[in-house]
Design a protein around this motif. Structure first.
Motif, mmCIF file in Angstrom:
data_model
loop_
_atom_site.group_PDB
_atom_site.id
_atom_site.type_symbol
_atom_site.label_atom_id
_atom_site.label_comp_id
_atom_site.label_asym_id
_atom_site.label_seq_id
_atom_site.Cartn_x
_atom_site.Cartn_y
_atom_site.Cartn_z
ATOM 1 N N ARG A 49 0.816 -1.224 0.000
ATOM 2 C CA ARG A 49 0.000 0.000 0.000
ATOM 3 C C ARG A 49 0.844 1.267 0.000
ATOM 4 O O ARG A 49 0.342 2.340 -0.341
ATOM 5 C CB ARG A 49 -0.965 -0.010 1.189
ATOM 6 N N SER A 52 0.586 2.013 -3.667
ATOM 7 C CA SER A 52 -0.704 1.944 -4.362
ATOM 8 C C SER A 52 -1.497 3.231 -4.182
ATOM 9 O O SER A 52 -1.305 3.969 -3.220
ATOM 10 C CB SER A 52 -1.515 0.752 -3.853
ATOM 11 N N ASP A 57 -5.595 0.827 -4.051
ATOM 12 C CA ASP A 57 -5.350 1.037 -2.628
ATOM 13 C C ASP A 57 -6.601 0.733 -1.809
ATOM 14 O O ASP A 57 -6.509 0.124 -0.736
ATOM 15 C CB ASP A 57 -4.867 2.463 -2.367
#
Length: 190
Positions: A49, A52, A57
């Motif tokens: 994450r 992302s 995400d």
């Protein structure tokens, strides 16, 4: 609601830990190994994450929450007593599995079919997603092994199986829709 006022308890100093039903088992038990590897998977998702954005995400955030559900599911034995429990334990549901399948189908529709195996890598996000894939596969193997000796929620194993597929397809999406996938060349270095 969970309240953690003291982080260390010293109750595990002798190599045992408490399961969700209060029973104590060795920290190296297969059940603890299974849900511990789910926790490890969640940590790798946290790393992914960092790279992302947007919908990817948001999907990874949902997966992290699901992985906590899955850990709670696996740390609670005695599935046969669920129906009579005053507070039924949290179990992963078929709906969570189906959500992953739907997301895989959408992502996969945007990709060209593979004509070669791919190597983990490409973009930073793709590399992290491949790490997520391999750790989630390990969590699946431990959960499948656990299921041979104790009853576990079948949806837990299904979820882990779909999850590793999700990470694979998402890794291709993160590699510019597969254009930057690193292809395996068999015997290239002989």
């Amino acid at each position: 609601m969970v309240v953690l006022s003291k982080i260390y308890t010293k109750t595990g100093d002798a190599g045992e830990t408490a399961l969700g039903n209060g029973s104590r088992v060795a920290k190296h038990s297969l059940r603890v190994t299974a849900y511990g590897t789910v926790d490890e998977t969640n940590a790798t998702v946290g790393l992914a994450r960092q790279h992302s954005t947007g919908e990817m995400d948001a999907q990874l955030a949902a997966i992290q929450n699901d992985l906590f559900d899955l850990g709670a599911d696996l740390c609670r034995p005695d599935m046969e007593k669920d129906a009579e429990s005053e507070y039924p334990p949290l179990r992963v549901s078929e709906t969570q599995v189906q959500r992953l399948e739907a997301e895989i189908d959408v992502m996969n529709a945007a990709l060209e079919p593979l004509r070669s195996f791919i190597l983990p890598g490409g973009s930073a996000l793709a590399a992290q997603l491949h790490l997520c894939r391999t750790v989630s596969r390990r969590a699946e193997r431990f959960s499948v092994e656990l299921a041979t000796v104790e009853a576990i929620n079948p949806a837990a194993v299904k979820y882990l199986n779909r999850l590793s597929d999700w990470f694979f397809v998402a890794g291709r999406i993160a590699n510019d829709g597969g254009k930057d996938d690193v292809l395996w060349v068999p015997g290239a270095n002989r």
